[in-house]
Design a protein around this motif. Structure first.
Motif, PDB file in Angstrom:
ATOM      1  N   GLY A   1      50.465  45.419  29.196  1.00  0.00           N
ATOM      2  CA  GLY A   1      49.082  45.506  28.722  1.00  0.00           C
ATOM      3  C   GLY A   1      48.415  44.143  28.748  1.00  0.00           C
ATOM      4  O   GLY A   1      49.013  43.148  29.166  1.00  0.00           O
ATOM      5  N   ARG A   2      47.190  44.118  28.288  1.00  0.00           N
ATOM      6  CA  ARG A   2      46.383  42.892  28.355  1.00  0.00           C
ATOM      7  C   ARG A   2      46.883  41.862  27.351  1.00  0.00           C
ATOM      8  O   ARG A   2      47.202  42.209  26.210  1.00  0.00           O
ATOM      9  CB  ARG A   2      44.943  43.193  27.986  1.00  0.00           C
ATOM     10  N   VAL A   3      46.892  40.631  27.762  1.00  0.00           N
ATOM     11  CA  VAL A   3      47.293  39.560  26.867  1.00  0.00           C
ATOM     12  C   VAL A   3      46.376  39.520  25.629  1.00  0.00           C
ATOM     13  O   VAL A   3      46.835  39.299  24.510  1.00  0.00           O
ATOM     14  CB  VAL A   3      47.264  38.215  27.620  1.00  0.00           C
TER      15      VAL A   3
ATOM     16  N   VAL B   1      55.142  56.150  42.615  1.00  0.00           N
ATOM     17  CA  VAL B   1      55.017  54.688  42.638  1.00  0.00           C
ATOM     18  C   VAL B   1      53.928  54.250  41.668  1.00  0.00           C
ATOM     19  O   VAL B   1      52.820  54.776  41.689  1.00  0.00           O
ATOM     20  CB  VAL B   1      54.741  54.132  44.056  1.00  0.00           C
ATOM     21  N   ASP B   2      54.288  53.324  40.809  1.00  0.00           N
ATOM     22  CA  ASP B   2      53.326  52.744  39.869  1.00  0.00           C
ATOM     23  C   ASP B   2      52.877  51.425  40.480  1.00  0.00           C
ATOM     24  O   ASP B   2      53.685  50.532  40.700  1.00  0.00           O
ATOM     25  CB  ASP B   2      54.017  52.517  38.522  1.00  0.00           C
ATOM     26  N   THR B   3      51.582  51.308  40.759  1.00  0.00           N
ATOM     27  CA  THR B   3      51.075  50.157  41.506  1.00  0.00           C
ATOM     28  C   THR B   3      50.234  49.274  40.603  1.00  0.00           C
ATOM     29  O   THR B   3      49.239  49.718  40.048  1.00  0.00           O
ATOM     30  CB  THR B   3      50.217  50.636  42.690  1.00  0.00           C
ATOM     31  N   TRP B   4      50.635  48.014  40.456  1.00  0.00           N
ATOM     32  CA  TRP B   4      49.831  47.077  39.659  1.00  0.00           C
ATOM     33  C   TRP B   4      48.994  46.199  40.573  1.00  0.00           C
ATOM     34  O   TRP B   4      49.525  45.603  41.533  1.00  0.00           O
ATOM     35  CB  TRP B   4      50.708  46.169  38.785  1.00  0.00           C
TER      36      TRP B   4
ATOM     37  N   GLY C   1      38.153  54.889  33.305  1.00  0.00           N
ATOM     38  CA  GLY C   1      39.215  55.583  32.595  1.00  0.00           C
ATOM     39  C   GLY C   1      40.188  54.716  31.826  1.00  0.00           C
ATOM     40  O   GLY C   1      41.241  55.182  31.402  1.00  0.00           O
ATOM     41  N   LYS C   2      39.881  53.447  31.630  1.00  0.00           N
ATOM     42  CA  LYS C   2      40.821  52.591  30.897  1.00  0.00           C
ATOM     43  C   LYS C   2      40.459  52.535  29.419  1.00  0.00           C
ATOM     44  O   LYS C   2      39.280  52.442  29.064  1.00  0.00           O
ATOM     45  CB  LYS C   2      40.775  51.174  31.459  1.00  0.00           C
ATOM     46  N   ILE C   3      41.483  52.501  28.589  1.00  0.00           N
ATOM     47  CA  ILE C   3      41.254  52.455  27.143  1.00  0.00           C
ATOM     48  C   ILE C   3      40.667  51.098  26.755  1.00  0.00           C
ATOM     49  O   ILE C   3      41.182  50.051  27.144  1.00  0.00           O
ATOM     50  CB  ILE C   3      42.579  52.681  26.387  1.00  0.00           C
TER      51      ILE C   3
ATOM     52  N   TYR D   1      32.060  44.471  40.905  1.00  0.00           N
ATOM     53  CA  TYR D   1      32.225  44.058  39.520  1.00  0.00           C
ATOM     54  C   TYR D   1      33.476  44.708  38.927  1.00  0.00           C
ATOM     55  O   TYR D   1      33.775  45.869  39.220  1.00  0.00           O
ATOM     56  CB  TYR D   1      30.950  44.424  38.727  1.00  0.00           C
ATOM     57  N   THR D   2      34.188  43.957  38.095  1.00  0.00           N
ATOM     58  CA  THR D   2      35.383  44.495  37.431  1.00  0.00           C
ATOM     59  C   THR D   2      34.963  45.607  36.468  1.00  0.00           C
ATOM     60  O   THR D   2      33.774  45.758  36.164  1.00  0.00           O
ATOM     61  CB  THR D   2      36.115  43.394  36.640  1.00  0.00           C
ATOM     62  N   SER D   3      35.950  46.335  35.959  1.00  0.00           N
ATOM     63  CA  SER D   3      35.646  47.521  35.145  1.00  0.00           C
ATOM     64  C   SER D   3      34.978  47.203  33.822  1.00  0.00           C
ATOM     65  O   SER D   3      34.380  48.073  33.202  1.00  0.00           O
ATOM     66  CB  SER D   3      36.923  48.286  34.825  1.00  0.00           C
ATOM     67  N   GLY D   4      35.132  45.980  33.332  1.00  0.00           N
ATOM     68  CA  GLY D   4      34.526  45.644  32.047  1.00  0.00           C
ATOM     69  C   GLY D   4      35.337  46.138  30.862  1.00  0.00           C
ATOM     70  O   GLY D   4      34.797  46.461  29.810  1.00  0.00           O
ATOM     71  N   THR D   5      36.665  46.197  31.009  1.00  0.00           N
ATOM     72  CA  THR D   5      37.512  46.633  29.901  1.00  0.00           C
ATOM     73  C   THR D   5      37.527  45.584  28.787  1.00  0.00           C
ATOM     74  O   THR D   5      37.540  45.912  27.608  1.00  0.00           O
ATOM     75  CB  THR D   5      38.957  46.867  30.397  1.00  0.00           C
ATOM     76  N   THR D   6      37.526  44.332  29.175  1.00  0.00           N
ATOM     77  CA  THR D   6      37.666  43.277  28.167  1.00  0.00           C
ATOM     78  C   THR D   6      36.349  42.584  27.840  1.00  0.00           C
ATOM     79  O   THR D   6      36.270  41.844  26.875  1.00  0.00           O
ATOM     80  CB  THR D   6      38.666  42.205  28.653  1.00  0.00           C
ATOM     81  N   GLY D   7      35.326  42.769  28.617  1.00  0.00           N
ATOM     82  CA  GLY D   7      34.057  42.102  28.317  1.00  0.00           C
ATOM     83  C   GLY D   7      33.068  42.311  29.436  1.00  0.00           C
ATOM     84  O   GLY D   7      33.092  43.350  30.096  1.00  0.00           O
TER      85      GLY D   7
ATOM     86  N   GLN E   1      44.540  44.403  40.685  1.00  0.00           N
ATOM     87  CA  GLN E   1      43.260  44.207  40.001  1.00  0.00           C
ATOM     88  C   GLN E   1      42.133  44.146  41.028  1.00  0.00           C
ATOM     89  O   GLN E   1      42.392  43.915  42.205  1.00  0.00           O
ATOM     90  CB  GLN E   1      43.254  42.854  39.277  1.00  0.00           C
ATOM     91  N   THR E   2      40.901  44.270  40.534  1.00  0.00           N
ATOM     92  CA  THR E   2      39.744  44.043  41.412  1.00  0.00           C
ATOM     93  C   THR E   2      39.931  42.700  42.123  1.00  0.00           C
ATOM     94  O   THR E   2      39.678  42.565  43.320  1.00  0.00           O
ATOM     95  CB  THR E   2      38.445  44.002  40.584  1.00  0.00           C
ATOM     96  N   GLU E   3      40.397  41.723  41.361  1.00  0.00           N
ATOM     97  CA  GLU E   3      40.534  40.366  41.880  1.00  0.00           C
ATOM     98  C   GLU E   3      41.609  40.261  42.969  1.00  0.00           C
ATOM     99  O   GLU E   3      41.478  39.440  43.879  1.00  0.00           O
ATOM    100  CB  GLU E   3      40.925  39.402  40.746  1.00  0.00           C
TER     101      GLU E   3
HETATM  102  P1  ATP Z   1      37.665  43.448  33.171  1.00  0.00           P
HETATM  103  O1  ATP Z   1      38.417  42.436  33.957  1.00  0.00           O
HETATM  104  O2  ATP Z   1      36.192  43.390  33.392  1.00  0.00           O
HETATM  105  O3  ATP Z   1      38.047  43.517  31.723  1.00  0.00           O
HETATM  106  P2  ATP Z   1      39.473  45.454  34.240  1.00  0.00           P
HETATM  107  O4  ATP Z   1      40.506  44.407  34.148  1.00  0.00           O
HETATM  108  O5  ATP Z   1      39.742  46.771  33.573  1.00  0.00           O
HETATM  109  O6  ATP Z   1      38.044  44.900  33.747  1.00  0.00           O
HETATM  110  P3  ATP Z   1      40.109  46.217  36.958  1.00  0.00           P
HETATM  111  O7  ATP Z   1      40.167  45.117  37.938  1.00  0.00           O
HETATM  112  O8  ATP Z   1      39.578  47.546  37.411  1.00  0.00           O
HETATM  113  O9  ATP Z   1      39.164  45.758  35.774  1.00  0.00           O
HETATM  114  O10 ATP Z   1      41.531  46.498  36.350  1.00  0.00           O
HETATM  115  C1  ATP Z   1      42.649  45.658  36.525  1.00  0.00           C
HETATM  116  C2  ATP Z   1      43.534  45.753  35.316  1.00  0.00           C
HETATM  117  O11 ATP Z   1      44.011  47.097  35.153  1.00  0.00           O
HETATM  118  C3  ATP Z   1      44.783  44.929  35.368  1.00  0.00           C
HETATM  119  O12 ATP Z   1      44.550  43.595  35.008  1.00  0.00           O
HETATM  120  C4  ATP Z   1      45.675  45.656  34.366  1.00  0.00           C
HETATM  121  O13 ATP Z   1      45.360  45.296  33.030  1.00  0.00           O
HETATM  122  C5  ATP Z   1      45.324  47.091  34.585  1.00  0.00           C
HETATM  123  N1  ATP Z   1      46.250  47.745  35.531  1.00  0.00           N
HETATM  124  C6  ATP Z   1      45.970  48.168  36.780  1.00  0.00           C
HETATM  125  N2  ATP Z   1      47.033  48.783  37.333  1.00  0.00           N
HETATM  126  C7  ATP Z   1      48.021  48.729  36.426  1.00  0.00           C
HETATM  127  C8  ATP Z   1      49.392  49.193  36.410  1.00  0.00           C
HETATM  128  N3  ATP Z   1      49.929  49.848  37.422  1.00  0.00           N
HETATM  129  N4  ATP Z   1      50.117  48.936  35.292  1.00  0.00           N
HETATM  130  C9  ATP Z   1      49.572  48.287  34.248  1.00  0.00           C
HETATM  131  N5  ATP Z   1      48.307  47.845  34.199  1.00  0.00           N
HETATM  132  C10 ATP Z   1      47.528  48.067  35.276  1.00  0.00           C
END
Ligand code: ATP
Ligand code: MG
Length: 649
Positions: A515-517, A412-415, A613-615, A264-270, A417-419
């Motif tokens: 950041g998130r849209v 290294v800053d790595t972007w 740990g995400k805001i 399951y994703t972190s649940g930051t947005t819902g 997602q769970t997906e």
């Molecule tokens: P949910 O989708 O349930 O709201 P979540 O998006 O926090 O939860 P994760 O899959 O753990 O669940 O997190 C992925 C998200 O974390 C990315 O979409 C992005 O917003 C953020 N993220 C991860 N790594 C980075 C990075 N290096 N720089 C910026 N944002 C990042």
């Protein structure tokens, strides 16, 4: 062409890899050129070189039914065999796979031969409990070796694990058990956290108390030594059962698209989504990125990723990537501040960790506490640092490089997602000139674009991040909900994966995450990103951490409202919070422009964060707009919201 997000924070610092680092770099420029020349051929080569296939694949990608991809479809492999047995067979059985450090100070190390032996026994045990290929097993454990052993044992059988973070409640656990219809739960009596044992078995009992679930057995690892209730016939002690099973187990191959796990994703947005990953493509990209992004030299590196296995980072960069690559790594059970605030640095010193992978939230917490804590340990073994989870503010990046990395090693800053399953955007440390705060470039073989709202590709500026070609570790769906899968990620821009994050392309084509849209603010018609304003606030010497949100405003539509945490060394300066707020407002106006100047700046001690740990900005938006606080079930500490609300009102 309409630009989606206004950007104006300028960051001009650049760091070239040192000649010594570049000379020994695992990654070479040919990765980019090969991937560019023949993307699918490139991934096929990686899959063949990095993994052992019992049956070689002949087809790389089947994208005939988008968005349902199949990678290496006619190939067969066993994921656990790839992470274990083959290293032993190659003569590396004595190499340490795991150095486990318990919070109370106990430690255990497992060689690859020992870890393989444990997983074989655990696989026999699960078989005895009726677990078969395709069955689901829930894992609800602390960060102890049995967590890794359980995941690999499930994978070895071709069963599907659903790891539930040990900090989640009985209700969250039950929802995840039900969603996946898990047959077995693997848990512990309790685990150590902040100097105390927290019970886990208890929560499992509560989750299953109605007797109506799909679960037949609960396997219990003894860790906390705390009292537990026992349901005869259902509950079994791991140590009793494991002693009774056969030590030998032969790993059978499964098709490349066989399911490996649901997470399951972190649940930051819902509400969290149950993301499904499969075997061959996932393991290929996890291993490829772990090797090249972390410049892994398995014969000499000691790698430490601080993520819990309850998160995707723990799946891909504690379990599957590192073990597929035969790495030696550290896992740590507890919190960074127990029994003292230098615990992480002590662990790095003890095991001579060379590669550290952690999250901006941790880095900013250490910034708040001050550099004298890490500086009282030897961190000289470190040669590479990584960050994941949120945008890393340039100032936090610089602090990380200087205070933890001694000023000269790559960050290294790595972007991802769970997906996405594995890293998608990152510098390669021996090749890329680093820019603090930018994830920078797509991994070789990955196609990223930034689009405006209408789906036009931007060459420069801020917009929406999409992935425009399928990738090996991509999610194969949302568990049990193909419609939600299509709707969430694929409908917005036909055939392209919409990540939900904003990003900016700079003049070199490098990618900066914004950041998130959902969190983008609209101030007097300007669309402003959270990341840039937060980075500007964190760049002020008083500030350790910041979160900004857009709150409804009569004149500007929305106004920027900031919540900031000050560095400990400045806490005594808060005699007059209004004065500090004025200072920070002026600072942002000067760095970014008057349009970004926060209407209000609140000084707080904590920010609402998910358990990873995400805001969680949506909760701060509720506070800023004076609304009832929304769903807090994925919040790490619910008391935080009361404290913040009382400060603001
Ligand atoms: P949910 O989708 O349930 O709201 P979540 O998006 O926090 O939860 P994760 O899959 O753990 O669940 O997190 C992925 C998200 O974390 C990315 O979409 C992005 O917003 C953020 N993220 C991860 N790594 C980075 C990075 N290096 N720089 C910026 N944002 C990042
Ligand atoms: Mg998400």
């Amino acid at each position: 062409m309409s630009v989606q997000i206004d950007t104006s924070l300028e960051e001009i610092r650049r760091f070239r890899p040192s000649p010594e680092f570049a000379a020994q770099s695992v990654a070479t420029e040919s990765l980019y050129t090969d991937a560019k020349a023949d993307r699918l051929g490139f991934w096929a080569t990686q899959a063949r070189e990095l993994l052992h296939w019992n049956k070689p694949f002949t087809q790389t990608l089947d994208w005939s039914n988008p968005p349902f991809a199949k990678w290496f479809d006619d190939g067969e492999l066993n994921v656990a065999y790839n992470c274990l047995d083959r290293h032993v067979e190659a003569g590396n059985g004595d190499r340490i796979a795991l150095h486990f450090e318990g919070e109370p100070g106990d430690s255990r190390s497992y060689s690859y031969a020992e870890l393989t032996a444990e997983v074989k026994k655990a696989a026999n045990l699960l078989t005895a409990l009726g677990v078969r290929s395709g069955d689901r097993v829930a894992i609800y454990l602390p960060m102890i070796p049995e967590a890794v052993i359980s995941m690999l044992a499930v994978a070895r059988l071709g069963a599907v694990h659903s790891v539930v973070f040990g900090g989640f409640s009985a209700d969250s656990l039950r929802a995840r058990i039900d969603d996946a219809e898990a047959k077995v739960v693997i848990t512990a009596d309790g685990g150590w956290r902040k100097g105390k044992v927290f019970p886990l078995k208890n929560a499992v009992d509560t989750a299953l108390e109605d007797g109506q679930s799909s679960v037949n057995h609960v396997l219990v690892v003894k860790r906390g030594g705390n009292e537990v209730q026992w349901t005869e016939g259902r509950d079994l002690w791991w140590h009793d059962e494991i002693a009774a099973v056969d030590a030998d187990h032969v790993a059978k191959p499964f098709p490349a698209e066989h399911p490996l796990f649901v997470l399951y994703t972190s649940g930051t947005t819902g509400k969290p989504k149950g993301i499904l990953h499969t075997s061959g493509g996932y393991l290929t990209q996890a291993a490829f990125t772990h090797k090249n992004v972390f410049d892994l030299h398995p014969e000499r590196d000691v790698y430490w990723c601080t993520a819990d296995i309850g998160w995707i980072t723990g799946h891909s960069y504690v379990v599957y990537g590192p073990l597929a690559n035969g790495a030696t790594q550290v896992i740590y059970e507890g919190t960074p501040d127990t029994p003292h605030q230098g615990r992480w640095w002590e662990i790095i010193d003890k095991y001579k960790v060379t590669i550290l992978y952690t999250a901006p939230t941790a880095i900013r917490t250490f910034m708040k506490l001050g550099r004298q804590i890490p500086q009282s340990f030897s961190l000289r073994s470190l040669r590479l640092l990584g960050s994941v989870g949120e945008p890393i503010n340039p100032e936090a990046w610089i602090w990380y490089r200087h205070v933890i990395g001694g000023g000269s090693i790559p960050v290294v800053d790595t972007w991802w997602q769970t997906e996405t399953g594995a890293i998608m955007i990152s510098a390669l440390p021996g090749l890329t000139d680093l820019k603090p705060g930018a994830a920078q470039v797509a991994i070789p073989g990955i196609e990223i674009e930034v689009l405006d709202d209408d789906g036009n590709k931007l060459e420069e500026g801020g917009g929406l991040l999409v992935i425009n070609e399928p990738w090996p570790a991509m999610l194969r769906g949302i568990w049990g909900d193909p419609e939600r899968f299509k709707e969430t990620y694929w409908d917005k821009f036909q055939g392209k994966y919409f990540a939900g994050d904003g990003a900016r392309l700079d003049e070199d084509g490098d990618i900066w995450l914004l950041g998130r849209v959902d969190d983008v603010m609209n101030v007097s018609g300007h669309r402003l990103s959270t990341a840039e304003i937060e980075s500007s606030l964190v760049a002020h010497p008083l500030t350790a951490e910041a979160a900004v949100v857009g709150a409804a405003d009569e004149t500007t539509g929305q106004a920027v409202v900031a919540f900031v945490i000050l560095k400990n060394s400045h806490e005594h300066d808060i005699a007059d919070p209004d004065e500090i707020a004025a200072l920070l407002r002026a600072h942002v106006a000067q760095q970014i422009g008057a349009i970004a100047r926060p209407r209000e700046v609140f000084i707080v001690n904590e920010l609402p964060k998910t358990r990873s740990g995400k805001i969680m900005r949506r909760l701060l938006r509720d506070v800023a707009e004076g609304r009832e606080i929304g769903d807090t079930t994925t919040l790490a500490d619910t008391a935080v919201m009361q404290i913040i609300t009382s400060k603001v009102r």
